[in-house]
Design an enzyme around this catalytic site. Structure first.
Site: not given
Length: 544
Positions: A205, A265
């Site tokens: 957002d 990751e």
């Protein structure tokens, strides 16, 4: 160790279906949609053939801005269910082949978040600099001229600290201080929490609002001829400034690179950012998505604005992307939970909705579609006494707020409240919407719902449309036409974006008609394409 079966680039050209959880499906009879309701309706999402869902905030919140004011980033608000319900939803979505993206609101929190409660308690506590605080000017006025998107000053006086705090939105949504390393660390731990819980990505957002100017310099005025109401309604003084200091700061790049490093990751995770800026939206999209160290994709407001995407406008926007966001990856949306539904915003007949859907599925970039869009829902007319949105309540009647696009999803034309809830819903169900319910459209072969399914399937069946490049973007009168190309195929796309017939020449070479299920036109005996109102022409040739 990596899993070679995971398509790490699934997001590139993917189709994402936005769910506004309050309004999707109520499972417990309280009139408010919830996570179990989403789980129960995933069959519908799967039937569309989309790649992922994006779920608007469901975190613990006082709901002053309906979840975009978070008081606990790592829990589910009881009105939506529990963390266990969330886990069940993710597992069910994955069984349906649907990835789950969640809406992260990192730029600000609720004023009830424990971080802010501590921060405002004194000027010396451990979190005293976690939010943006400033002394007043000598005359007691705010430190600068920054404005809130919801109207008025972006600064609110706090009597305990005897300082102002920054809020780009409601006064109950204080902005976090991204210049504080501990804030960035804490937010990245939130990201890790949800990644460990199995989410496949995030919608970020107000991604360009994270960082503010440390010197708190005032924004310059924006000349009237440059003002644009795509971010805020024209009656809002927010449009009178060029917001170069209150947002869009270059320091934001460093945080986005930390965020991307964390995502990397994990296998196959992604993020799409919301760029809220009327003047520099495309440049910021390019800056934030270029290369492999920032977010994967962003959307700005070119097709969320009031300007109808005519053939000329589409060419202008796509060429602007090539020029101003070169190397970036856009994500295209016509509607979402913050804007008037595009069927009403552009006053479109059903045939036009089909044409624009076909266009959207052929453009270079990824795609977001908003719940109910696949039904052709128009903006609901919500009476003042039924309004919930504080934005609309404050600016009524010139701006009626966002409730008209947030009314409940309609599932069954024969059921109470369109099948959304057995109880009084949080926003009224539109009677006009009920006629367009899923149940009614399932039984109508010509319904828009089926066109969305066909258009999404068509996109997925051609690598050139999902992940290929584009070139030759142009228009002939009301017909937009361009090429999409991958290693194995080249596709010619022409779409008449008007209610009048149009003729164009076919490109040179050997082309095969495709997309008949979308109403694609074949060349006439004269070798030209004679397009009816709102009709596409789609053609393929092999590139070997």
């Amino acid at each position: 160790m990596t899993d070679s079966s995971i398509d790490k680039d699934w997001w590139r050209g993917g189709v994402i279906y936005q769910i506004y959880p309050r309004s999707y499906q109520d499972s417990n009879g309280d009139g408010i949609g919830d996570l179990n309701g989403i789980t129960a309706r995933l069959w519908h999402v799967a039937s569309l053939g989309v790649d992922a869902i994006w779920i608007s905030p469901f975190f613990t919140s006082p709901m002053k801005d309906f979840g975009y004011d978070v008081s606990d980033y790592c829990d589910v608000d009881p009105m939506f269910g529990s963390l266990s319900d969330f886990d069940t939803m993710v597992e069910t979505a994955h069984l349906h082949g649907i990835k789950v993206m969640i809406d992260l609101v990192l730029s600000h929190t609720s004023d009830l978040h424990p971080w802010f409660v501590e921060s405002r308690s004194s000027r010396t506590n451990a979190k005293s600099d976690w939010y943006v605080w400033s002394d007043p000017q000598p005359d007691g006025t705010p430190p600068n001229n920054w404005l809130s998107i919801f109207g008025g000053s972006a600064w609110q006086w706090d009597t305990t600290r005897e300082q102002y705090y920054l809020h780009n939105f409601l006064t109950s949504q204080p902005d976090l201080n991204f210049h504080c390393p501990e804030v960035q660390d804490a937010l990245l731990e939130v990201v890790r929490f949800w990644l460990d819980r199995g989410v496949d990505g995030f919608r970020l957002d107000t991604i360009n609002f994270y960082v503010h100017d440390q010197e708190l310099r005032s924004n310059p005025p924006l000349p009237p001829e440059r003002r644009d109401d795509s971010i805020a309604p024209k009656v809002n003084p927010y449009n009178h400034q060029e917001h170069i200091y209150s947002k869009n700061r270059p320091e934001n790049i460093a945080f986005l690179e930390r965020f991307r490093a964390l995502l990397d990751e994990y296998e196959g995770k992604t993020a799409v950012g919301e760029v809220g800026d009327a003047q520099r939206g495309l440049e910021i999209m390019g800056e934030y998505t270029r290369g492999t160290k920032r977010v994967h994709m962003c959307y700005s407001f070119e097709f969320l604005s009031n300007t109808y995407p005519s053939a000329e406008r589409v060419v202008q926007v796509m060429n602007d992307v090539d020029e101003r966001a070169n190397g970036g990856w856009p994500c295209w949306a016509y509607s979402n939970h913050d804007v008037v539904r595009h069927a009403s915003r552009w006053n479109l007949p059903p045939a036009a909705l089909r044409a624009l859907t076909t266009l959207q599925m052929c453009l270079r970039g990824s795609v977001c579609i908003y719940q109910g869009e696949e039904l052709g829902l128009h903006e609901a007319d919500v009476a003042y006494e039924d309004l919930q949105d504080p934005y609309g309540i404050a600016m009524w009647p010139e701006f009626k707020g966002r409730d008209g696009c947030r009314t409940p999803m309609v599932w069954d034309a024969q059921a109470v409240n369109g099948g959304f809830s057995d109880s009084h819903p949080w926003l009224p169900v539109s009677f006009e919407h009920i006629r367009a319910a899923v149940s009614a459209q399932e039984d109508d072969p010509g319904a828009l719902l089926h066109h969305y399914r066909r258009a999404i399937a068509f996109r997925h069946s051609h690598v050139a449309l999902k992940k290929g490049e584009h070139y030759g973007m142009d228009h002939t009168g009301t017909v937009v036409h361009f090429f999409r190309k991958s290693d194995d195929e080249e596709i010619f796309v022409a779409i008449n974006l008007s209610g009048e017939p149009a003729n164009i020449d076919m490109p040179e070479g050997t082309w095969f008609q495709i997309g008949q299920e979308l109403g694609s036109a074949a060349p006439g005996p004269d070798g030209k394409l004679h397009l009816g109102p709102w009709q596409p022409a789609l053609a393929l040739r092999n590139t070997h």
